[in-house]
Scaffold this active site. Structure first.
Site, PDB file in Angstrom:
ATOM      1  N   ALA A 299      21.090 -24.488   2.951  1.00  0.00           N
ATOM      2  CA  ALA A 299      20.228 -25.302   3.804  1.00  0.00           C
ATOM      3  C   ALA A 299      21.039 -25.736   5.016  1.00  0.00           C
ATOM      4  O   ALA A 299      22.187 -26.174   4.886  1.00  0.00           O
ATOM      5  CB  ALA A 299      19.722 -26.525   3.049  1.00  0.00           C
ATOM      6  N   LYS A 300      20.442 -25.615   6.189  1.00  0.00           N
ATOM      7  CA  LYS A 300      21.102 -26.063   7.423  1.00  0.00           C
ATOM      8  C   LYS A 300      20.638 -27.492   7.673  1.00  0.00           C
ATOM      9  O   LYS A 300      19.622 -27.730   8.325  1.00  0.00           O
ATOM     10  CB  LYS A 300      20.740 -25.128   8.582  1.00  0.00           C
ATOM     11  N   ALA A 301      21.366 -28.432   7.101  1.00  0.00           N
ATOM     12  CA  ALA A 301      20.943 -29.833   7.080  1.00  0.00           C
ATOM     13  C   ALA A 301      21.928 -30.710   7.837  1.00  0.00           C
ATOM     14  O   ALA A 301      23.142 -30.470   7.817  1.00  0.00           O
ATOM     15  CB  ALA A 301      20.830 -30.322   5.636  1.00  0.00           C
TER      16      ALA A 301
ATOM     17  N   TYR B 203      26.825 -31.698   8.182  1.00  0.00           N
ATOM     18  CA  TYR B 203      27.701 -31.546   9.330  1.00  0.00           C
ATOM     19  C   TYR B 203      28.648 -32.723   9.534  1.00  0.00           C
ATOM     20  O   TYR B 203      29.440 -32.716  10.472  1.00  0.00           O
ATOM     21  CB  TYR B 203      26.868 -31.232  10.581  1.00  0.00           C
TER      22      TYR B 203
END
Length: 311
Positions: A160-162, A166
């Protein structure tokens, strides 16, 4: 290196186009306190036939996958989200830009439980040049191995690019910059090479392209997939293998891939020159193949480009 929002006039929000300055959220939004957001990074390139978006559908499928993993009902279909990306490019009149679909939990619950908080959806675009600095694509960058690891499998869902993920990337990036490097390379919890703060990583050794397998510590990048497929098309052998740290020092070439970074050569790791200390021939060959495809100078044999409708 920095982003330029000066020319951005319009943003897509929940099905409507709004002025840039009206895109505001409340300080009690869940995302502000707990990082509960998902996003994508996509590039639109100027081609001889007009602006075109590179791998729009694949990015938006991953966006919806991220939403599913985090139990976020966006309320929009794949086709509607694709149309939103194209609409905001047209409204801003950009020939080339970076596109940022973003969904997050708004104001609702005060605690960690995100479910009572409404989901807000945005698509933003802006001009964005070379991610790792002027001249990075040509000359390469100096990087370090970070003291911060990427997460272990089954901690964060790295597919998942959440937004919250980051925070780890920020630590990697800040450490590198404050120590005089352009970027950091993170290791897995087991001490093997994972990825950069926001890029996947490739090595070249004896004419072979090497990249780490998807192991639960890294994002499966779409630019990574572009490079693998372009290399295979050109007859370059590709090997998926675990990468010990020291292999970075003995590689003939090292490069990053990512939507923002595109294909960025690495000229040194921990102040040890990579190969000749310059961008290597295979790196530049694959960089050219990607950018020529994205800008319409090379046949789009994979059907990666989505034309932007004319205003």
């Amino acid at each position: 290196m920095g982003s330029n929002f000066d020319g951005v006039k319009w943003i897509w929000r929940n099905g409507e186009i709004i002025p840039f300055d009206d895109a505001r959220i409340h300080v009690m939004s869940h995302v502000v306190h707990y990082g509960s957001s998902i996003f994508e990074g996509i590039r639109c390139y100027n081609t001889p036939d007009g602006p075109a978006v590179l791998r729009l559908r694949d990015h938006m499928i991953r966006f919806l996958d991220s939403a599913k993993i985090y139990r976020m009902d966006l309320g929009y279909s794949l086709e509607q989200l694709e149309a939103a990306c194209l609409e905001v490019i047209v409204r801003n009149g950009f020939d080339a830009c970076y596109i940022r679909p973003l969904s997050f939990r708004g104001m609702g619950a005060a605690g960690v439980n995100p479910l009572p908080s409404p989901v807000e959806n945005y698509v933003i675009c802006w001009p964005w040049g070379t991610y790792l600095g002027e001249g990075a694509l040509e000359a390469g960058v100096d990087v370090c191995v970070s003291s911060w690891n990427r997460p272990a499998p089954n901690t964060f869902p790295t597919q998942a690019k959440a937004g919250g993920h980051y925070m780890n990337a920020q630590l990697i990036k800040m450490e590198a910059i404050l120590n005089g490097f352009a970027e950091g390379i993170a290791l897995t919890p087991g001490g093997l090479v994972s990825e950069g703060s926001g890029q996947n990583l490739f090595l070249v050794r004896n004419g072979e392209l090497v990249t780490a397998p998807i192991d639960g510590s890294m994002l499966n990048g779409i630019t990574r997939d572009c490079i693998i497929r372009l290399a295979q098309e050109e007859g370059i052998p590709v090997r998926f293998s675990t990468i010990p740290r020291e292999t970075l020092y003995t590689a003939d070439e090292v490069f990053f891939t990512g939507t923002a970074a595109e294909v960025t050569p690495v000229r040194s790791v921990d102040r040890i020159p990579v190969g000749s200390g310059k961008a290597g021939p295979m790196t530049l060959r694959l960089q050219k193949a990607l950018l020529d495809t994205a800008t319409g100078r090379r046949p789009d044999v994979f059907n990666w480009l989505t034309p932007v409708p004319r205003a």
